[in-house]
Scaffold this active site. Structure first.
Site, PDB file in Angstrom:
ATOM      1  N   LYS A  75      25.598 -51.295   3.586  1.00 51.85           N
ATOM      2  CA  LYS A  75      24.787 -52.268   4.340  1.00 51.85           C
ATOM      3  C   LYS A  75      25.159 -53.685   3.902  1.00 51.85           C
ATOM      4  O   LYS A  75      25.317 -53.945   2.701  1.00 51.85           O
ATOM      5  CB  LYS A  75      23.303 -51.995   4.067  1.00 51.85           C
ATOM      6  CG  LYS A  75      22.333 -52.852   4.869  1.00 51.85           C
ATOM      7  CD  LYS A  75      20.885 -52.440   4.587  1.00 51.85           C
ATOM      8  CE  LYS A  75      19.885 -53.183   5.449  1.00 51.85           C
ATOM      9  NZ  LYS A  75      18.493 -52.749   5.213  1.00 51.85           N
ATOM     10  N   SER A 150      15.837 -51.388   9.455  1.00 51.07           N
ATOM     11  CA  SER A 150      16.861 -52.408   9.569  1.00 51.07           C
ATOM     12  C   SER A 150      18.262 -51.922   9.227  1.00 51.07           C
ATOM     13  O   SER A 150      19.241 -52.544   9.628  1.00 51.07           O
ATOM     14  CB  SER A 150      16.525 -53.596   8.658  1.00 51.07           C
ATOM     15  OG  SER A 150      16.550 -53.201   7.295  1.00 51.07           O
ATOM     16  N   SER A 174      13.184 -48.885   6.266  1.00 49.22           N
ATOM     17  CA  SER A 174      14.497 -49.203   6.834  1.00 49.22           C
ATOM     18  C   SER A 174      15.607 -48.206   6.548  1.00 49.22           C
ATOM     19  O   SER A 174      16.710 -48.357   7.081  1.00 49.22           O
ATOM     20  CB  SER A 174      14.956 -50.582   6.367  1.00 49.22           C
ATOM     21  OG  SER A 174      14.319 -51.553   7.142  1.00 49.22           O
TER      22      SER A 174
HETATM   23  N1  GLN Z   1      10.700 -52.410   9.889  1.00 50.77           N
HETATM   24  C1  GLN Z   1      10.201 -52.958   8.659  1.00 50.77           C
HETATM   25  C2  GLN Z   1      10.147 -54.451   8.749  1.00 50.77           C
HETATM   26  O1  GLN Z   1      10.642 -54.966   9.702  1.00 50.77           O
HETATM   27  C3  GLN Z   1      10.996 -52.470   7.516  1.00 50.77           C
HETATM   28  C4  GLN Z   1      12.054 -53.372   7.043  1.00 50.77           C
HETATM   29  C5  GLN Z   1      12.791 -52.836   5.876  1.00 50.77           C
HETATM   30  O2  GLN Z   1      12.468 -51.759   5.345  1.00 50.77           O
HETATM   31  N2  GLN Z   1      13.736 -53.614   5.401  1.00 50.77           N
HETATM   32  O3  GLN Z   1       9.603 -55.087   7.891  1.00 50.77           O
END
Ligand code: GLN
Length: 492
Positions: A75, A150, A174
């Site tokens: 990532k 994400s 995420s």
């Molecule tokens: N969807 C969640 C957010 O937007 C999780 C993000 C993440 O785990 N980095 O905050």
């Protein structure tokens, strides 16, 4: 080459046996990336020369280790001292890190071949991989749909067999949410299990590195290699990492699986998700496990507490992007330093990032911290207490909790992007695990038919803090008997 669809452990063993060379396997992945990634958009940057050089060193016996020759997608939030690290943001376009994240370094030290950096929601904010500054990854099961976020690029690359494994981060879901939407294994270890050194900070008390893999054993192996104390991150726990963390084949004796009554949201779940959870219950029951209803009464406060706490931490962390020290600087002429910062941030950050910074700044602003931030912290403690009581080893606690990962399969691109609240509700089954600092895994649980496409659904298993070993054994038991290990996205 069929081997590109195999588990990383199988690939490693094939290389060790001499059935295939590391260079051949790396080249096969690079060819697949060239062929499929224009449609998937899962990689932000690929390092063909560096990868082939590492693979050649493996073949020459100069690089050895438990991951020798195994390919990895990373990532684009993990710093690497090669290529760029951009968090899919204009703010960090072209940013070159002077060092490599501990998690990545440890895997490279074990012989892994890094293929490239994967696309993500900007600064890890989102559930659809649509908030990236450029493009955005697509779901290999249906490219009109999102891969989740994400860490959507890592999930899509894994599902498309564009790496033997990929790394992600999970602040509120995420890793687990995109893993469920892409039909792969997504594992988030406990907070503090893996060093955050070199991970660009999102919400520091919630962020945790983890993996996308084809199998539970692969997740266990990578976690074992990444985990453990790090002098560069004092929030990384100095806890013993079980030597046999990757020995996941032993079933847990007297297994008790918890079913949280609060996780059955009336009408919210797609029928295929509910069916997957029911089938998992039946599977464990057939294996002799006891299914126990558990009470997690503060569950419903998770989403609001998370979006207060994470935005507060995020707004502080992102204050460093001031157009002076880091990242994008405006070209517009100004002699006023405050204006320079304001213009640079206005140009460098996307809409979702700005929304979160404003929310975070608001909840921390004078007079409001007690009402929002402090309250969110108290809720966080109560959520952790709920889980501690459910896992309580002294009493008749459960070994793992079973629930959905998401309410449904992948949604269409564009469907939720203009509705932030609906997007945030994607995290309803995942955020509490982060708030409590415990571990969770999403496992492929079959497919649902939606508008003519077969789309994956996942089930989630949750374990106590630093209870990775037991959780992974419980997960392996599901994997072994559920019959979903051959799920493949229809991209050839
Ligand atoms: N969807 C969640 C957010 O937007 C999780 C993000 C993440 O785990 N980095 O905050």
């Amino acid at each position: 080459m069929e081997l590109v669809h195999a588990t990383l452990t199988q690939q490693r063993d094939a290389i060790a046996r001499g059935d295939v060379s590391a260079v051949e396997l790396t080249q096969a992945y690079l060819d697949r990336i060239a062929q499929h990634d224009p449609a998937l958009g899962s990689y932000h940057e690929v390092f063909p020369e560096r990868a082939l050089k590492t693979a050649a060193a493996v073949d020459a016996g100069e690089i050895t280790g438990p991951l020798a020759g195994v390919t990895l997608g990373v990532k684009d939030l993990f710093c690497t001292d090669y290529g760029t690290t951009t968090c899919s943001s204009k703010m960090l376009a072209g940013y070159r890190s002077p060092f490599t994240a501990t998690a990545v370094q440890r895997l490279e030290d074990a012989g892994a071949v890094v293929l490239g950096k994967t696309v993500m929601d900007e600064f890890a904010l989102g559930s659809s991989c649509e908030t990236c500054a450029h493009g955005g990854a697509r779901n290999p099961w249906d490219t009109d749909r999102v891969p989740g976020g994400s860490s959507g690029g890592s999930a899509a690359a894994m599902a498309g067999s564009l790496a033997a494994a990929t790394l992600g981060t999970d602040t509120g879901g995420s890793i687990r949410q995109p893993a469920a939407l892409c039909g792969v294994v997504g594992f988030k270890p406990s907070y503090g299990r893996v060093s955050r050194y070199g991970m660009v900070a999102c919400a520091s008390s919630l962020d945790q590195a983890g993996t996308f893999t084809r199998s539970v054993a692969d997740a266990a192996l990578l976690t074992k290699l990444m985990a453990g104390a790090d002098a560069n991150d004092n929030t990384c726990a100095d806890r013993h990492v079980p030597e046999d963390l990757d020995a996941v084949d032993t079933p847990v004796p007297g297994l008790r699986i918890g079913l949280p009554k609060q996780y059955v949201l009336e009408g919210a779940n797609h029928p295929a998700v509910q069916a997957a959870v029911d089938a998992a219950c039946a599977l464990y029951r057939d294996q002799g496990a006891e299914l126990v209803e558990v009470d997690l009464p503060h569950t419903k406060y998770g989403i609001p507490a998370y979006y207060v706490q994470m935005t507060a931490e995020l707004s502080s962390n992102l204050a460093r992007y001031d157009g002076v020290h880091y990242g994008h600087r405006t070209d517009r002429p100004t002699t006023d330093p405050a204006e320079l910062t304001a213009l640079s941030r206005e140009e460098g950050f996307g809409d979702e990032v700005k929304r979160r910074i404003m929310l975070g700044t608001y909840v921390l602003s004078g007079g409001y911290e007690q009402q929002y931030y402090d309250r969110a912290l108290r809720v966080r403690r109560l959520i952790r207490n709920d889980f501690d009581a459910a896992f309580d080893a002294q009493g008749a606690g459960v070994h793992a909790i079973l629930c959905p990962t998401t309410t449904g399969p992948a949604f269409k691109r564009g469907e939720l992007i203009d509705d932030p609240l609906a997007m945030y509700l994607n995290d309803v089954y995942t955020v509490n695990v982060n708030l409590a600092g415990i571990c969770g895994i999403s496992l492929p649980a079959g497919t649902a038919q939606v508008d003519g496409s077969a789309l994956p659904v996942g089930v989630q298993l949750i374990g106590p803090a630093f209870g990775e070993q037991t959780l992974l054994q419980v997960a392996r038991q599901y994997e072994q008997h559920a019959g979903h290990t051959e799920l493949r996205a229809p991209i050839g």
